[in-house]
Scaffold this motif. Structure first.
Motif, PDB file in Angstrom:
ATOM      1  N   MET A   1     -17.287  14.871  87.969  1.00  0.00           N
ATOM      2  CA  MET A   1     -16.712  16.198  87.934  1.00  0.00           C
ATOM      3  C   MET A   1     -17.003  16.952  89.221  1.00  0.00           C
ATOM      4  N   ASP A  34     -12.630  16.865  80.499  1.00  0.00           N
ATOM      5  CA  ASP A  34     -13.618  16.569  81.541  1.00  0.00           C
ATOM      6  C   ASP A  34     -14.471  17.785  81.889  1.00  0.00           C
ATOM      7  N   TYR A  35     -13.971  18.974  81.602  1.00  0.00           N
ATOM      8  CA  TYR A  35     -14.658  20.216  81.953  1.00  0.00           C
ATOM      9  C   TYR A  35     -15.360  20.880  80.768  1.00  0.00           C
TER      10      TYR A  35
END
Length: 85
Positions: A1, A34-35
């Protein structure tokens, strides 16, 4: 990330008043998985609504995109609170 892009932590508060939009809501959240740090959902049966809190660490444009897409769903209200840095 961590690709060098500055991120912020935010909480997106969501109230779902129409359960038929849940699949679309989940698709939006999956696109930002993903966040997303965590998610908590509370069914409030007495009012026939669901309350969801999403904690996200992402670039501001990603947070705004997710919050905006959620808020445009029929039967959904979404508000976002950001960390200061």
């Amino acid at each position: 990330m961590d690709n060098g892009t500055e991120t912020r932590v935010a909480v997106i508060s969501v109230i779902v008043e129409q359960p038929e939009c849940v699949n679309q809501l989940n698709e939006i959240l999956h696109s930002a998985s993903d966040y997303i740090i965590g998610r908590m959902g509370i069914p409030y049966r007495e009012k026939n609504i669901n309350i969801i809190s999403i904690v996200i660490d992402a670039p501001v444009n990603v947070i705004n995109n997710v919050s905006g897409r959620l808020g445009r769903l029929s039967g959904v209200t979404a508000k976002t609170a950001y960390s200061k840095n």
